[in-house]
Design a protein around this motif. Structure first.
Motif, PDB file in Angstrom:
ATOM      1  N   SER A   1       0.827  -1.206   0.000  1.00  0.00           N
ATOM      2  CA  SER A   1       0.000   0.000   0.000  1.00  0.00           C
ATOM      3  C   SER A   1       0.857   1.251   0.000  1.00  0.00           C
ATOM      4  O   SER A   1       0.543   2.240  -0.667  1.00  0.00           O
ATOM      5  CB  SER A   1      -0.929   0.004   1.214  1.00  0.00           C
ATOM      6  OG  SER A   1      -1.878  -1.026   1.138  1.00  0.00           O
ATOM      7  N   ALA A   2       1.945   1.204   0.750  1.00  0.00           N
ATOM      8  CA  ALA A   2       2.844   2.356   0.801  1.00  0.00           C
ATOM      9  C   ALA A   2       3.552   2.554  -0.531  1.00  0.00           C
ATOM     10  O   ALA A   2       3.693   3.680  -1.017  1.00  0.00           O
ATOM     11  CB  ALA A   2       3.863   2.168   1.925  1.00  0.00           C
TER      12      ALA A   2
ATOM     13  N   LYS B   1       3.323   5.780  -3.025  1.00  0.00           N
ATOM     14  CA  LYS B   1       4.577   6.528  -2.939  1.00  0.00           C
ATOM     15  C   LYS B   1       4.758   7.174  -1.573  1.00  0.00           C
ATOM     16  O   LYS B   1       5.161   8.339  -1.449  1.00  0.00           O
ATOM     17  CB  LYS B   1       4.637   7.581  -4.055  1.00  0.00           C
ATOM     18  CG  LYS B   1       4.579   6.968  -5.452  1.00  0.00           C
ATOM     19  CD  LYS B   1       4.631   8.026  -6.536  1.00  0.00           C
ATOM     20  CE  LYS B   1       4.553   7.378  -7.918  1.00  0.00           C
ATOM     21  NZ  LYS B   1       4.586   8.392  -9.012  1.00  0.00           N
ATOM     22  N   MET B   2       4.450   6.392  -0.537  1.00  0.00           N
ATOM     23  CA  MET B   2       4.575   6.882   0.834  1.00  0.00           C
ATOM     24  C   MET B   2       6.044   6.831   1.264  1.00  0.00           C
ATOM     25  O   MET B   2       6.718   5.820   1.071  1.00  0.00           O
ATOM     26  CB  MET B   2       3.728   6.011   1.762  1.00  0.00           C
ATOM     27  CG  MET B   2       3.718   6.443   3.213  1.00  0.00           C
ATOM     28  SD  MET B   2       2.695   5.323   4.234  1.00  0.00           S
ATOM     29  CE  MET B   2       1.066   5.623   3.529  1.00  0.00           C
ATOM     30  N   PRO B   3       6.566   7.905   1.828  1.00  0.00           N
ATOM     31  CA  PRO B   3       7.956   7.889   2.309  1.00  0.00           C
ATOM     32  C   PRO B   3       8.181   6.778   3.335  1.00  0.00           C
ATOM     33  O   PRO B   3       7.285   6.441   4.111  1.00  0.00           O
ATOM     34  CB  PRO B   3       8.128   9.274   2.946  1.00  0.00           C
ATOM     35  CG  PRO B   3       7.096  10.122   2.274  1.00  0.00           C
ATOM     36  CD  PRO B   3       5.925   9.221   2.010  1.00  0.00           C
ATOM     37  N   ALA B   4       9.383   6.220   3.331  1.00  0.00           N
ATOM     38  CA  ALA B   4       9.688   5.085   4.201  1.00  0.00           C
ATOM     39  C   ALA B   4       9.473   5.417   5.672  1.00  0.00           C
ATOM     40  O   ALA B   4       8.964   4.592   6.444  1.00  0.00           O
ATOM     41  CB  ALA B   4      11.126   4.629   3.963  1.00  0.00           C
TER      42      ALA B   4
ATOM     43  N   LYS C   1       3.489   4.389  10.567  1.00  0.00           N
ATOM     44  CA  LYS C   1       2.171   3.766  10.455  1.00  0.00           C
ATOM     45  C   LYS C   1       2.228   2.303  10.865  1.00  0.00           C
ATOM     46  O   LYS C   1       1.346   1.795  11.563  1.00  0.00           O
ATOM     47  CB  LYS C   1       1.637   3.893   9.033  1.00  0.00           C
ATOM     48  CG  LYS C   1       1.063   5.261   8.690  1.00  0.00           C
ATOM     49  CD  LYS C   1       0.524   5.284   7.280  1.00  0.00           C
ATOM     50  CE  LYS C   1      -0.172   6.606   6.979  1.00  0.00           C
ATOM     51  NZ  LYS C   1      -1.472   6.706   7.644  1.00  0.00           N
ATOM     52  N   PHE C   2       3.282   1.607  10.425  1.00  0.00           N
ATOM     53  CA  PHE C   2       3.403   0.185  10.746  1.00  0.00           C
ATOM     54  C   PHE C   2       3.516  -0.024  12.256  1.00  0.00           C
ATOM     55  O   PHE C   2       2.889  -0.931  12.821  1.00  0.00           O
ATOM     56  CB  PHE C   2       4.610  -0.420  10.036  1.00  0.00           C
ATOM     57  CG  PHE C   2       4.786  -1.887  10.299  1.00  0.00           C
ATOM     58  CD1 PHE C   2       3.960  -2.819   9.680  1.00  0.00           C
ATOM     59  CD2 PHE C   2       5.754  -2.344  11.183  1.00  0.00           C
ATOM     60  CE1 PHE C   2       4.093  -4.178   9.932  1.00  0.00           C
ATOM     61  CE2 PHE C   2       5.900  -3.697  11.442  1.00  0.00           C
ATOM     62  CZ  PHE C   2       5.072  -4.615  10.814  1.00  0.00           C
TER      63      PHE C   2
ATOM     64  N   ALA D   1      -4.095  -5.397   8.374  1.00  0.00           N
ATOM     65  CA  ALA D   1      -2.950  -4.515   8.629  1.00  0.00           C
ATOM     66  C   ALA D   1      -2.579  -3.736   7.376  1.00  0.00           C
ATOM     67  O   ALA D   1      -2.301  -2.532   7.439  1.00  0.00           O
ATOM     68  CB  ALA D   1      -1.764  -5.336   9.122  1.00  0.00           C
ATOM     69  N   ARG D   2      -2.574  -4.417   6.225  1.00  0.00           N
ATOM     70  CA  ARG D   2      -2.232  -3.743   4.967  1.00  0.00           C
ATOM     71  C   ARG D   2      -3.206  -2.602   4.665  1.00  0.00           C
ATOM     72  O   ARG D   2      -2.800  -1.515   4.239  1.00  0.00           O
ATOM     73  CB  ARG D   2      -2.248  -4.762   3.822  1.00  0.00           C
ATOM     74  CG  ARG D   2      -1.886  -4.180   2.463  1.00  0.00           C
ATOM     75  CD  ARG D   2      -1.989  -5.243   1.377  1.00  0.00           C
ATOM     76  NE  ARG D   2      -3.336  -5.794   1.313  1.00  0.00           N
ATOM     77  CZ  ARG D   2      -3.634  -6.929   0.675  1.00  0.00           C
ATOM     78  NH1 ARG D   2      -2.692  -7.631   0.072  1.00  0.00           N
ATOM     79  NH2 ARG D   2      -4.883  -7.359   0.659  1.00  0.00           N
TER      80      ARG D   2
END
Length: 225
Positions: free
Chosen positions: A102-103, A107-110, A116-117, A149-150
Motif C-alpha cells: 500500500s505504501a 509513494k509513501m515515504p519510508a 504507520k506500521f 494490517a495492509r
C-alpha cells in the motif's frame, strides 16, 4: 460533515445493475454493518466506494468531496482502506512486504510507512510475529489479519471490510472482533464498514445495521445504540 454519503446511487457492472437507488450517511467514528445473502450487493457496495464499479446515477461524497472522478489509488490517498473477502495476498511475498504494498503504490515515504506500521502493530500485535513469514505460509485467519494490517496503511479515515469473518473458526472470529475493537479504541474517528451474511457476528460491534437485498438498501434496527 458526514464521512461518507450516498444519495440515490445506482451502479452497474457492464450492463448489470448491482446497486439500486442506495442512500445512506456515515459519520466519523461509526461502525456500520451491511447485511445480506451472497449476491445481494454487499461486495458491489464496497467496490463502488473504491471506484471498481460504475456509478450510473446519484451522488457519492467522501468528507464532502465528490470522489466519483477519482481513480482507485487516489481514493486510497484520501484515507480509504479496503479488505476484500479473498484477502488478495501475494503468497511468495513476506507479510511485511504485503503490508508495504500500500505504501509503495501510494509513494509513501519510508519513514511515514514505518510510523504507520508501528501504530498498526500496537493494535494488531500478532503482526509482529508474522511479519517475516511469507503470506503463503499463513492460515486463512492469519491472512485476514495481515490483509487488515495492509489496509490500515492507507485506511486512516474509512475502513471497508468485506465478509471479514467468512471461514473463520469461532475462536479466530472472536480474536478478529477483538482486534477491531482495539482499532476502534486507538482510532476513534475511523469509520468502519463491515459486510456480513450472518447478522449475529456484527450487530454487537456495530452502531447501525442495514439489510441489502438485490442491490437495494433497507434500514435495520440499531445495534449498539
Amino acid at each position: 460533515m458526514a464521512r461518507l454519503q450516498f444519495t440515490d446511487v445506482q451502479a452497474s457492472i457492464d450492463t448489470m445493475l448491482v446497486l439500486r437507488g442506495v442512500s445512506f450517511t456515515l459519520q466519523a467514528g461509526e461502525t456500520v454493518a451491511f447485511i445480506g445473502r451472497n449476491g445481494a450487493g454487499k461486495t458491489s457496495l464496497l467496490r463502488t466506494i473504491m471506484g471498481l464499479t460504475t456509478i450510473t446515477s446519484g451522488q457519492m461524497l467522501f468528507d464532502g468531496q465528490d470522489i466519483q472522478p477519482l481513480a482507485v489509488h487516489k481514493r486510497a490517498e484520501l484515507g480509504i482502506g479496503y479488505v476484500p473477502e479473498d484477502r488478495r495476498m501475494i503468497p511468495k511475498f513476506s507479510v511485511m512486504d504485503n503490508i508495504r504494498l500500500s505504501a509503495w503504490a501510494n509513494k509513501m515515504p519510508a519513514a511515514e510507512f514505518q510510523k504507520k506500521f508501528d501504530s498498526i502493530c500496537d493494535s494488531l500485535p500478532d503482526i509482529v510475529a508474522l511479519k517475516n513469514r511469507t503470506a503463503g505460509q499463513l492460515s486463512g485467519g492469519q491472512q485476514k489479519m495481515a490483509a487488515l494490517a495492509r489496509s490500515l496503511v492507507c485506511g486512516s479515515k474509512l475502513l471497508l471490510l468485506d465478509e471479514p469473518f467468512q471461514g473463520l473458526a469461532p475462536a479466530l472470529a472472536k480474536q478478529y472482533a477483538e482486534s477491531l475493537t482495539g482499532l476502534r479504541n486507538q482510532y476513534p474517528d475511523l469509520t468502519i464498514v463491515i459486510t456480513e451474511s450472518n447478522p449475529a457476528l456484527v450487530t454487537e460491534m456495530s452502531n447501525r445495521a442495514y439489510t441489502i437485498e438485490r442491490g437495494e438498501l433497507f434500514a435495520n434496527s440499531n445495534a449498539m445504540e
